[in-house]
Design an enzyme around this catalytic site. Structure first.
Site, short mmCIF file in Angstrom:
data_model
loop_
_atom_site.label_atom_id
_atom_site.label_comp_id
_atom_site.label_asym_id
_atom_site.label_seq_id
_atom_site.Cartn_x
_atom_site.Cartn_y
_atom_site.Cartn_z
N CYS A 4 29.57 5.07 -2.53
CA CYS A 4 29.22 6.45 -2.18
C CYS A 4 29.08 7.36 -3.39
O CYS A 4 27.98 7.74 -3.75
CB CYS A 4 30.27 7.01 -1.22
N GLY A 19 33.34 4.78 -8.82
CA GLY A 19 32.60 3.62 -8.33
C GLY A 19 32.49 3.66 -6.83
O GLY A 19 32.66 4.72 -6.21
N ARG A 48 32.06 -2.69 -5.63
CA ARG A 48 30.72 -2.13 -5.87
C ARG A 48 30.80 -0.98 -6.88
O ARG A 48 31.54 -0.04 -6.69
CB ARG A 48 30.08 -1.66 -4.56
N ARG A 90 32.42 15.83 -5.29
CA ARG A 90 33.46 15.01 -5.93
C ARG A 90 33.00 14.50 -7.28
O ARG A 90 33.74 14.52 -8.25
CB ARG A 90 33.84 13.83 -5.02
N TYR A 142 32.30 -1.90 5.67
CA TYR A 142 33.45 -1.00 5.52
C TYR A 142 33.41 0.16 6.50
O TYR A 142 34.44 0.70 6.86
CB TYR A 142 33.51 -0.47 4.08
N ASN A 200 29.83 14.30 -1.37
CA ASN A 200 30.08 13.28 -2.40
C ASN A 200 29.66 13.76 -3.79
O ASN A 200 30.28 13.40 -4.79
CB ASN A 200 29.41 11.97 -2.02
N LYS A 203 26.65 15.28 3.87
CA LYS A 203 27.29 14.11 3.25
C LYS A 203 26.97 14.00 1.75
O LYS A 203 27.85 13.75 0.93
CB LYS A 203 26.83 12.83 3.99
N1 LIG Z 1 32.14 2.37 2.14
C1 LIG Z 1 32.50 3.61 2.33
O1 LIG Z 1 33.61 4.03 1.97
C2 LIG Z 1 31.59 4.59 3.05
C3 LIG Z 1 32.11 5.79 3.53
C4 LIG Z 1 31.28 6.68 4.21
C5 LIG Z 1 29.93 6.36 4.35
N2 LIG Z 1 29.43 5.19 3.84
C6 LIG Z 1 28.01 4.89 4.06
O2 LIG Z 1 27.94 4.00 5.18
C7 LIG Z 1 26.86 3.06 5.00
C8 LIG Z 1 27.40 1.63 5.07
O3 LIG Z 1 28.29 1.41 4.00
P1 LIG Z 1 29.30 0.20 3.97
O4 LIG Z 1 30.21 0.45 2.82
O5 LIG Z 1 29.87 -0.04 5.31
O6 LIG Z 1 28.31 -1.00 3.62
P2 LIG Z 1 28.66 -2.57 3.70
O7 LIG Z 1 27.78 -3.21 2.70
O8 LIG Z 1 30.13 -2.77 3.62
O9 LIG Z 1 28.21 -2.99 5.17
C9 LIG Z 1 26.91 -2.97 5.59
C10 LIG Z 1 26.66 -4.12 6.52
O10 LIG Z 1 25.33 -3.99 7.02
C11 LIG Z 1 24.75 -5.29 7.13
N3 LIG Z 1 23.30 -5.16 7.20
C12 LIG Z 1 22.42 -4.94 6.21
N4 LIG Z 1 21.17 -4.83 6.71
C13 LIG Z 1 21.28 -4.99 8.04
C14 LIG Z 1 20.34 -4.96 9.12
N5 LIG Z 1 19.05 -4.75 8.91
N6 LIG Z 1 20.80 -5.17 10.37
C15 LIG Z 1 22.12 -5.39 10.59
N7 LIG Z 1 23.05 -5.41 9.64
C16 LIG Z 1 22.63 -5.20 8.37
C17 LIG Z 1 25.29 -6.01 5.91
O11 LIG Z 1 25.23 -7.41 6.06
C18 LIG Z 1 26.74 -5.49 5.85
O12 LIG Z 1 27.62 -6.32 6.58
C19 LIG Z 1 26.23 3.43 3.66
O13 LIG Z 1 25.17 4.32 3.89
C20 LIG Z 1 27.34 4.15 2.92
O14 LIG Z 1 26.84 5.05 1.94
C21 LIG Z 1 30.24 4.29 3.23
#
Ligand SMILES: NC(=O)c1ccc[n+]([C@@H]2O[C@H](COP(=O)([O-])OP(=O)(O)OC[C@H]3O[C@@H](n4cnc5c(N)ncnc54)[C@H](O)[C@@H]3O)[C@@H](O)[C@H]2O)c1
Length: 428
Positions: free
Chosen positions: A264, A261, A335, A216, A14, A213, A209
Site C-alpha cells: 500500500c 514497504g 512486498r 502516511r 491479505y 496512504n 484511500k
Molecule cells: N495488504 C494490505 O494491507 C491492504 C490493505 C488495504 C487495502 N489493500 C488493497 O487491497 C487489494 C488487495 O491486496 P492484497 O494485499 O490482499 O493482495 P494479495 O496479493 O495478498 O491478494 C490478492 C489475491 O488476488 C488473486 N487474484 C489476482 N488476480 C485475480 C483474478 N483476476 N481473479 C481472482 N483472483 C485474483 C491473487 O492470486 C491473490 O491471492 C490491493 O488493491 C491493495 O492495495 C491492501
C-alpha cells in the site's frame, strides 16, 4: 442482512481472506474466487495461505463455509461481489491489469441485481472509466446503476493490528446510483461493528484511500529526513518526537525507520501522482516523499558501514545479520520490504545472514541465536515481537555481538551500550 445471502470475494489475499471470514461469520454463504489453485486448495482445507494466527484459526473453523474455487462461473450465485485483487505499481505507475482481468471474468457471468464493489485501492476515476466499461461488456447488455449496482469501498485493513481489525474499522463508500449506495450501505452495516460513511461520489471514495496512504508516506518521509539531519547534528530525534507529542493539538507523531514497504504505502502515492499528472498537475511533494523513503535502506547500510569502521572490521570480512525481513511486524508479507532492500544491498559485500520468524530467505539462519552469534553488526530491520522480546543486552552480549543498528529504534539503547556493545538507531 441484505437480499442475496451469498457473497463472492474475488482475490483471497491479505484483504480478501479476512473479509471472506467476516462475511461467513456474519451468516453469509461465501464463495471465494482466486486464480491461484494452491491458495484455493489451502482455503478449502481450512488452512491460511498467509502467516496470520488469527486468520488461521478462523479458517480452520470455516471449512465448507467458505467455498473457494478458481471457477468464475460460481460468481453468478452471489448477490454481492467484493473485488480484492492486487493493484500494484509497475515502474512507479498504476498497474490495473488484475482489476481488468477480474472485471472481464465478472462480466462473463454478471447477473441482474448484483452489487459489485471494488475494494482494491484504485486512483480516482477507475470505477467509472475502467471497471464500468469492462463490466458493461456483458452478454446480456446489463447497465451499471440500472441493471446491476457498482461502487467502491476502499479496504482499510491493517494486517497484524489486533486493536483495529477488519470488523471495527469505519468504512467509506459510494456507488454510481442511489439504490446501489443504499444496498452497499446495508451490506457493510450488516458485517461491520463500525460506522459506514457514504460519500457523494465514487471518485471521492477512491480518493480517500490514496490520500490516507499518501498522508502516511509523506509524514514518514518527513521524520526519515529529520532522522538524517538530526544524526548529522547529534540530536536524539526520538526525544524530540517525545517532546513534540506532548502538544495536545496540531502534532501527530510519526517515527523514523528503514523506509516503507508493503502493497500500500510504498506504491499508492503513485496512483495519485499518475492520476493528477493526467489532469496536468505534478505532485512534486509526493514524488520527493517517495524518493526519501526509498533511500532509507541505503541510509541503514551506511550506518552498518559506520559501525564497522568504528570496530575496525573490513567490510568483506564482516559478519552482519539482518533480523526481520517482512515489511512490518507480525506479518509474513515481504512486498517492497525495506528489510529485503537492506539485505540485498549488503549481500556480496559482507558475510550476511538473515532471520525472520515468519519468512524464509535464501541466506536465512535456522534460529535467531544462530543468526546473531559472533556478529560484528546486528541490524534489526523489522520489529516482530518474537525478536524484540528476546534481543536484550544480555542476549546480545551472550552471543558475542559487537554492534547493533536498530533501524526501528525499539531496543534498549542504554542497556546495550552498558554491555559494551556499539548502538546506533535511525535518528538517535
Ligand atoms: N495488504 C494490505 O494491507 C491492504 C490493505 C488495504 C487495502 N489493500 C488493497 O487491497 C487489494 C488487495 O491486496 P492484497 O494485499 O490482499 O493482495 P494479495 O496479493 O495478498 O491478494 C490478492 C489475491 O488476488 C488473486 N487474484 C489476482 N488476480 C485475480 C483474478 N483476476 N481473479 C481472482 N483472483 C485474483 C491473487 O492470486 C491473490 O491471492 C490491493 O488493491 C491493495 O492495495 C491492501
Amino acid at each position: 442482512m441484505v437480499e442475496g445471502k451469498t457473497v463472492a470475494v474475488v482475490g483471497l489475499g491479505y484483504v480478501g481472506l479476512p473479509l471472506a471470514c467476516l462475511c461467513a461469520e456474519k451468516g453469509y454463504g461465501v464463495i471465494g474466487i482466486d486464480t491461484d489453485t494452491a491458495r484455493v486448495e489451502a482455503v478449502n482445507e481450512g488452512k491460511s495461505p498467509v502467516a496470520d494466527p488469527v486468520l488461521a484459526e478462523k479458517l480452520s473453523k470455516l471449512i465448507g463455509v467458505i467455498k473457494a474455487t478458481t471457477d468464475v462461473k460460481e460468481l453468478a450465485k452471489a448477490g454481492v461481489v467484493l473485488v480484492c485483487v492486487p493493484t500494484p505499481a509497475k515502474e512507479n505507475k498504476p498497474d490495473l491489469s488484475f482489476i481488468e482481468q477480474a472485471c472481464k471474468s465478472i462480466a462473463e457471468v454478471l447477473q441482474k441485481g448484483q452489487l459489485i464493489i471494488i475494494e482494491s485501492t484504485v486512483y480516482p476515476g477507475t470505477v467509472e472509466t475502467v471497471v464500468k466499461p469492462l463490466l458493461e461488456e456483458n452478454k446480456s447488455g446489463l447497465k451499471a446503476g440500472k441493471d446491476f449496482f457498482l461502487g467502491h469501498c476502499p479496504e482499510r485493513i491493517d494486517p497484524g493490528n489486533e486493536k483495529f481489525t477488519i470488523k471495527n474499522i469505519p468504512r467509506v463508500l459510494a456507488c454510481i446510483s442511489k439504490e446501489g449506495t443504499e444496498k452497499a450501505k446495508a451490506f457493510y452495516s450488516s458485517i461491520l461493528d463500525a460506522e459506514v460513511v457514504v460519500l457523494s461520489s465514487v471518485e471521492a471514495a477512491e480518493a480517500v484511500k490514496v490520500v490516507e496512504n499518501t498522508f502516511r508516506d509523506i509524514n514518514i518521509a518527513f521524520v526519515n529526513e529529520l532522522a538524517k539531519s538530526f544524526d548529522a547534528m547529534g540530536i536524539d530525534l526520538l526525544e524530540v518526537i517525545k517532546g513534540a507529542s506532548t502538544k495536545p493539538f496540531g502534532y501527530m507523531p510519526f517515527y523514523p525507520g528503514p523506509g516503507v514497504g508493503g502493497h500500500c504505502i510504498a506504491q499508492d502515492p503513485y496512483y495519485l501522482i499518475s492520476r493528477a499528472k493526467k489532469s496536468g498537475f505534478k505532485h512534486r511533494f509526493l514524488e520527493l516523499a517517495r524518493h526519501i523513503n526509498d533511500a532509507m535502506p541505503e541510509y541503514v547500510v551506511s550506518l552498518v558501514d559506520a559501525q564497522l569502521e568504528k570496530l575496525g572490521v573490513e567490510k568483506k570480512e564482516a559478519n552482519v545479520c539482518v533480523l526481520g525481513l517482512a515489511y512490518k511486524p507480525e506479518v509474513d508479507d515481504t512486498r517492497k520490504s525495506p528489510a529485503l532492500a537492506i539485505a540485498a544491498k549488503l549481500k556480496g559485500n559482507v558475510m550476511l545472514c538473515t532471520y525472520d520468524p515468519f519468512v524464509k530467505f535464501d541466506n536465512s539462519s535456522a534460529s535467531l541465536e544462530d543468526a546473531v552469534k559472533g556478529c560484528d553488526v546486528v541490524v534489526l530491520a523489522t520489529h516482530h515481537k518474537e525478536l524484540v522480546q528476546v534481543i536484550s543486552p544480555e542476549f546480545l552480549k551472550a552471543h558475542g555481538v559487537k554492534s547493533v543498528v536498530d533501524a526501528r529504534n525499539v531496543l534498549d539503547r542504554q542497556g546495550i551500550e552498558k554491555a559494551g556493545i556499539l548502538y546506533k538507531g535511525v535518528g538517535r
